[in-house]
Design an enzyme around this catalytic site. Sequence first.
Site, PDB file in Angstrom:
ATOM      1  N   LEU A   1      36.552 -20.921  79.023  1.00  0.00           N
ATOM      2  CA  LEU A   1      37.364 -21.084  77.818  1.00  0.00           C
ATOM      3  C   LEU A   1      38.816 -20.696  78.046  1.00  0.00           C
ATOM      4  CD1 LEU A   1      34.842 -19.910  75.077  1.00  0.00           C
ATOM      5  CD2 LEU A   1      35.174 -22.179  76.083  1.00  0.00           C
TER       6      LEU A   1
ATOM      7  N   ASP B   1      29.124 -25.792  82.760  1.00  0.00           N
ATOM      8  CA  ASP B   1      30.273 -25.434  83.599  1.00  0.00           C
ATOM      9  C   ASP B   1      31.523 -26.139  83.074  1.00  0.00           C
ATOM     10  OD1 ASP B   1      31.820 -24.245  85.533  1.00  0.00           O
ATOM     11  OD2 ASP B   1      31.089 -25.482  87.199  1.00  0.00           O
TER      12      ASP B   1
END
Length: 418
Positions: free
Chosen positions: A57, A299
């Site tokens: 993130l 991922d």
Amino acid sequence: MITELKNVRRMGENTTGSLFFENGTIRGWNLDLEAQQVLDGRGGTVLPAFLELHAHLREPGQEQKEDLESGLAAAAAGGYGTVVSMPNTAPVVDDPGIVRALIEKSERLGFARLRPSAALSRGQQGEALADLRALRDAGAVMFTDDGRTNEDAHLLRRGLEYAHSLGVLVSVHAEDATLRKDGVMNEGTVSEELGLPGNPWAAEAARVARDVEIALLTGARLHIQHLSTARALEVVRDAKRRGAPVTCEVCPHHLTLTDEALRSFDAIYKVAPPLRTQADADALLRGLLDGTVDCLATDHAPHTQAEKERDLLEAPFGIPNIEVAFALLYTRLVASGRMSLEALVDLFTAGPARVMGWAAPQLEAGAVADVVVVDLEGELEVRPESFKSKARFSPWAGERLRGWPLLTVVNGRVAFQR
């Protein structure tokens, strides 16, 4: 507040009904209750919201690529209720204060729930363990140096032992960095024809073999990230037969793309570990079907468009895929008859919960109201320009997929509505 989610189907059923929840908890199906809020599921199939164990993130420090708001909104759009974020940010998530700040900010946003991982070693340098107890107490749910490989076997051993005493999972990016060297794609026929440095299957398999032996030595739980090769999968299968406390995940891109895509010289296909051969992808699917693979993870690795437009030698590794993962795999695996819907849903929900030691998400009375409604019939085109993620590009752009989330509810609140 009582909420009625109407016009939805349970998995495997043809008739629609209503699911009720109140104050973040499921009350039950088709109850005689007066709802203060009514949500229309549009005839979709209701499932437990998905769990993501491996997403980048980028916050703090790399917000030009992604931040908590865009990343967790993207996760909700993909049907995820809970996301485990990776710690390879700038600064690295190796300080309890950063863990607390991430959790506090995410709770204000109202999208998918954040459960941060923290670095196993200080600064992810692989030289000294981070303060694992303090990180656990601050809210970290996993320790990993993902983004870097754990080259020091002794440090990994001590990290596993310490994490095990704290009841926290360690996950690893299992590649031998000295064997991988400067490889930008799978080493094989395609890399040789293109004249590009290759990353051999042995770099992954050798490191997986080392790491499962350390797990056997310590008795500590070890989770292997983004498994990509048939040989490494066989190592995991053998380790499980020997009783090793090892789990593993596979990502959508390693199931649906191969190194043949790199013939385009497009860095959108540059990932770590790299896209492998069709034989590897087929082996990974068999691993999903026979239970060797414990869960699916994305991922999700967003970058700026400018970064991914560099040449293959210079561009960063990574694909943003959290918004398309379920629809992609439903279309490729379930709609094609290669896997049952129940098996795919398990890999997105109960599978990751088992890896983490969490209660499996469910849709029964008393469960947390984390649900996603998916459209298993209608097709929509992958349109990266409409992504919630800041990374608005996709290897699957233009492909028509089924199984898109229509509505995601997290803790009883609408986190996404298409």
